[in-house]
Write a protein that holds these residues in place. Structure first.
Motif, short mmCIF file in Angstrom:
data_model
loop_
_atom_site.label_atom_id
_atom_site.label_comp_id
_atom_site.label_asym_id
_atom_site.label_seq_id
_atom_site.Cartn_x
_atom_site.Cartn_y
_atom_site.Cartn_z
N LEU B 144 116.81 8.17 -84.98
CA LEU B 144 116.27 7.21 -85.94
C LEU B 144 116.40 7.72 -87.37
O LEU B 144 116.47 6.95 -88.31
CB LEU B 144 114.79 6.95 -85.64
CG LEU B 144 114.47 5.85 -84.64
CD1 LEU B 144 112.98 5.80 -84.38
CD2 LEU B 144 114.94 4.51 -85.17
N ASN B 145 116.40 9.05 -87.52
CA ASN B 145 116.46 9.61 -88.87
C ASN B 145 117.83 10.13 -89.25
O ASN B 145 118.00 10.71 -90.31
CB ASN B 145 115.42 10.71 -89.01
CG ASN B 145 114.02 10.13 -89.05
OD1 ASN B 145 113.64 9.50 -90.02
ND2 ASN B 145 113.30 10.29 -87.97
N ASP B 147 121.32 9.39 -90.53
CA ASP B 147 122.02 8.27 -91.16
C ASP B 147 123.47 8.14 -90.73
O ASP B 147 124.02 7.05 -90.74
CB ASP B 147 121.92 8.38 -92.69
CG ASP B 147 121.03 7.28 -93.25
OD1 ASP B 147 120.57 6.45 -92.43
OD2 ASP B 147 120.81 7.25 -94.46
N PRO B 152 117.86 3.67 -87.90
CA PRO B 152 117.20 2.50 -87.30
C PRO B 152 118.06 1.24 -87.32
O PRO B 152 117.73 0.27 -86.65
CB PRO B 152 115.96 2.32 -88.19
CG PRO B 152 116.30 2.98 -89.47
CD PRO B 152 117.21 4.12 -89.14
N ARG B 153 119.14 1.25 -88.10
CA ARG B 153 120.01 0.08 -88.15
C ARG B 153 120.78 -0.10 -86.85
O ARG B 153 121.31 -1.14 -86.57
CB ARG B 153 121.08 0.24 -89.24
CG ARG B 153 120.61 0.03 -90.63
CD ARG B 153 121.82 0.03 -91.56
NE ARG B 153 122.56 1.31 -91.53
CZ ARG B 153 122.20 2.38 -92.22
NH1 ARG B 153 121.13 2.36 -92.94
NH2 ARG B 153 122.92 3.48 -92.18
N PRO B 156 126.88 0.38 -85.08
CA PRO B 156 127.88 -0.60 -84.65
C PRO B 156 129.31 -0.08 -84.82
O PRO B 156 129.51 1.03 -85.32
CB PRO B 156 127.61 -1.79 -85.56
CG PRO B 156 127.05 -1.18 -86.80
CD PRO B 156 126.44 0.14 -86.45
N HIS B 237 121.69 1.39 -80.19
CA HIS B 237 120.45 1.28 -80.94
C HIS B 237 119.39 2.11 -80.26
O HIS B 237 119.32 2.12 -79.03
CB HIS B 237 120.02 -0.19 -81.03
CG HIS B 237 118.92 -0.41 -82.02
ND1 HIS B 237 117.62 -0.45 -81.64
CD2 HIS B 237 118.95 -0.54 -83.35
CE1 HIS B 237 116.87 -0.61 -82.73
NE2 HIS B 237 117.65 -0.67 -83.78
N SER B 239 116.50 1.63 -79.63
CA SER B 239 115.58 0.90 -78.76
C SER B 239 116.08 0.85 -77.31
O SER B 239 115.35 0.48 -76.41
CB SER B 239 115.34 -0.51 -79.28
OG SER B 239 116.49 -1.29 -79.11
N SER B 240 117.37 1.22 -77.09
CA SER B 240 117.87 1.28 -75.71
C SER B 240 117.40 2.54 -75.01
O SER B 240 117.53 2.67 -73.81
CB SER B 240 119.39 1.31 -75.68
OG SER B 240 119.92 0.15 -76.20
#
Lengths: 376, 325
Positions: B144-145, B147, B152-153, B156, B237, B239-240
């Motif tokens: 998440l941190n 870049d 968090p984006r 892709p 992502h 969240s997976s």
């Protein structure tokens, strides 16, 4: 026990078999994918409600191209792989002519390549990341992008409120928050304002006193907190506790009745930018709000309004295309001009992003009150 | 033993090769891809939880580490390597690069497994579970941190290289490797740790070595699965890779049977297909899903298959016996 289990399994299977053939034939199918369960359930439910209502209204007036529209809503639990499965199912199995999908940019970025590959129009009601529509020429959105929202707030704070110094409190774990903060800062400093403090937190934190104390020491006239309502509530409460009395502001992530409940008096006099205001005097908005309240018993939030507009935009495009052929729908949607939606007058630019206005909402007397409309 | 291995091979090959035909429904195709990836995850976690008897619930972390690592290699180095290998046919070069990146992702994950395993595998039971849980969350928060991989984006722009052949291939490798380990002298040592750690230590087995070995191999395949997942969805992502993902993998092996390779594949199949099959129920879907799981566990507490393996040999023997009777 075993017999019970068998009975249960048999009933599950038979219900499943019964449900399958119930899907009506001879209708135009539009697919929708939202996180109806999971951490973003309130967002997903609002979107689904808005889209459903729009389709029902269209069907009451006889549908489009002489046939009724069927909206197939799938849940993705805010999981990318679930969304991918839902998209494949809707496109390949149900043969939908277009998709209204996803609330968040990250999940939309998973679904968009699938839609693009199958040449099915995907219209996202709320994904604000600029990259989403860059996936391909079949991907559209119904909301404005993050850049615009940050700039709108900067303009409003500097020009309307005439406040010259501001502090920013960003959620580092959220791209949305970072994006808004960045564009707010750019515009605000370009206008001549000064950012006196920049602090950050992680989504889900519960104590913000360290950051707020630093912000207090910098004595800003305005604090920009472009986070989501769940964090903003405690932030506002703790800020008031620490004696920070200046107005706070944020983006559309503030738009939830939950914020008013958790923050209560602490939210008084704060502002946020949003896609629409239910208080607007415009007829489209008034009818929409009235019908929504009658149907679901709550005031529609911006997500419901955007999903409603997305569904109406698609129907409008299908109507003008005069066919359910996806390339014709795409062309018609891209040519949308001056569409009067609940969230403003929508025209698509060359990048399939809408050109539309934003509204500024003030929290006053425990309510969201419409303050101003900012045109692009 | 040979018979069992043969059975497993045939089972997997039938499942996947039968669907390699081009005119397969893309929806089914995708579910099968996820089934394959889940099988790799389940089989590799079973090596740690089912065979070695260590309670790890950080598998999503290893999957994320391997997935993000190989995806980052593809995004940042893929083009360059493709240019260098331009003397080869494009498909071949692409395939070779993908293979290398996947393995590097897996190795990265295995090294993490090693680093995490050495200190934490001294812990037992609940403590180990908490430590691995913490590790999984650390990986996710670190991503998440970061870049470079989108934070968090999400991340892709990953090329779509995974197809069903790749997934079949790796599921096959994972099953064979873990099957061979279990049925070797190493495997005996590993299983003895599960049965009684003190006893096996007093028999002269280096328990720490074997635990860390199993942990790293499990992590390696989780990393591979992550790489396949990344190159299929074309977008990663965080969240997976939440704690819920680890629990889901754990569910697969508990449901299928701890200590059974065919069982974990079976569990992976059920947990991949069930949520899709229940789509017709809309709002009730998750309730029925959970109810089904609860009932399955009530009826078969040791898993659907227990610690046995399905083999054609046994089925034949069973049928013959029935026939004679």
């Amino acid at each position: 026990m075993k017999r019970l289990a068998k009975l249960f399994l048999i009933s599950v299977v038979s219900i499943f078999l019964l449900v399958l053939p119930l899907q009506a034939a001879g209708t135009i199918k539009i697919g929708a994918i939202f996180p109806i369960t999971g951490p973003l359930a309130t967002f997903g439910t609002s979107c689904a409600n808005g889209a459903k209502m729009a389709i029902e209204e269209v069907n009451l007036r006889g549908g489009v191209l002489g046939s009724k529209i069927e909206l197939l809503v799938e849940d993705d639990q805010y999981k990318p792989e679930e969304a991918a499965n839902a998209a494949k199912k809707l496109i390949e199995r149900d043969k939908v002519v277009a998709l209204i999908a996803e609330v968040t940019s990250s999940v939309t970025l998973v679904v968009a390549p699938i839609a693009q590959q199958s040449k099915i129009v995907l219209l996202t009601p709320t994904a604000t990341n600029p990259k989403v529509t860059q996936v391909g020429d079949y991907i559209f959105r119904a909301c404005f992008i993050d850049d615009f929202q940050g700039e709108v707030m900067a303009n409003f704070v500097y020009k309307n409120l005439k406040l010259k110094t501001a502090a920013i409190l960003t959620a580092v774990t959220s791209d949305y928050s970072k994006g808004l903060a960045q564009f707010f800062k750019q515009k605000y400093t370009a206008l001549g304002g000064k950012i006196v403090a920049e602090e950050s937190y992680s989504e889900g934190d519960s104590d913000f006193r360290a950051q707020l104390t630093k912000i207090k020491a910098a004595k800003p006239e305005f604090v920009y907190v472009p986070g989501y309502y769940a964090d903003v509530g405690p932030i506002l409460l703790q800020a008031r506790e620490l004696g920070i009395t200046v107005p706070f502001g944020g983006g559309d992530g503030w738009d939830s009745p939950v914020l008013l409940q958790t923050a209560g008096k602490a939210a008084e006099g704060c502002f946020f930018s949003n896609h629409y205001s239910p208080d607007s005097k415009e007829l489209v908005v008034q009818t929409f709000v009235k019908n929504y309240q009658k149907k679901y018993g709550t005031t529609p939030d911006a997500l419901a309004a955007l999903a409603y507009d997305a569904a109406k935009l698609l129907v409008d495009a299908i109507n003008r295309a005069g066919s359910t052929d996806s390339s014709k729908i795409r062309d018609a949607l891209a040519a949308t001009k001056g569409f009067r939606g609940v969230t403003g007058v929508i025209t698509f630019d060359a990048n399939r992003n809408p050109i539309k206005s934003a509204v500024i909402i003030e929290i006053k007397g425990g309510k969201q009150v419409y303050r101003a409309t900012v045109k692009p | 033993m040979r018979r069992n291995l043969l059975t497993l091979t045939i089972l997997i090959l039938i499942l996947f090769l039968s669907v390699l035909s081009k005119n397969l429904d893309p929806y089914i195709y995708q579910i099968l891809v996820f089934f394959g990836i889940n099988s790799i995850l389940a089989v590799s976690l079973n090596l740690i939880n089912g065979f070695t008897g260590q309670f790890s619930i950080g598998h999503a972390g290893f999957m994320a580490a391997g997935g993000y690592f190989s995806a980052a290699l593809s995004v940042y180095q893929g083009e360059k390597l493709l240019n260098i290998l331009s003397f080869l046919p494009k498909d071949l070069a692409q395939g070779a690069i993908f293979l290398v990146f996947l393995i590097l992702g897996g190795l990265f994950s295995a090294i993490l497994g090693l680093i995490i395993g050495i200190p934490t595998l001294r812990l037992k039971g609940d403590y180990l579970a908490i430590a691995t849980l913490g590790f999984g969350e650390i990986i996710r928060v670190a991503i998440l941190n970061l870049d470079v991989v989108g934070g968090p984006r999400g991340f892709p722009g990953i090329p779509k290289l995974t197809d069903i052949t790749w997934v079949t291939f790796w599921a096959f490798i994972a099953v064979v490797v873990i099957y061979r380990i279990i049925n070797s002298s190493h495997g005996r040592a590993i299983i003895s740790i599960r049965e009684d750690e003190t006893a096996s230590e007093s028999m002269g087995i280096n328990t720490t070595y074997y635990k860390v070995l199993a942990f790293s191999i499990g992590a390696f395949f989780a990393g591979i699965a992550g790489g396949l997942f990344a190159h299929y969805l074309m977008m990663l992502h965080p969240s997976s890779f939440t704690f819920m993902r680890s629990v889901e993998i754990l569910l697969m092996i508990v449901l299928g049977g701890l200590g059974s390779i065919t069982g974990s594949i079976f569990g992976a199949f059920i947990l991949t297909v069930l949520p899709e099959a229940l789509r017709g129920f809309a709002h009730l879907r998750l309730i029925i899903y959970s109810l089904t799981l609860i009932i399955m566990m009530l009826v078969r507490p040791s898993g659907l298959i227990g610690n046995r393996e399905i083999s054609f040999y046994r089925i034949f023997k069973f049928l013959r016996r029935k026939g004679i009777n």
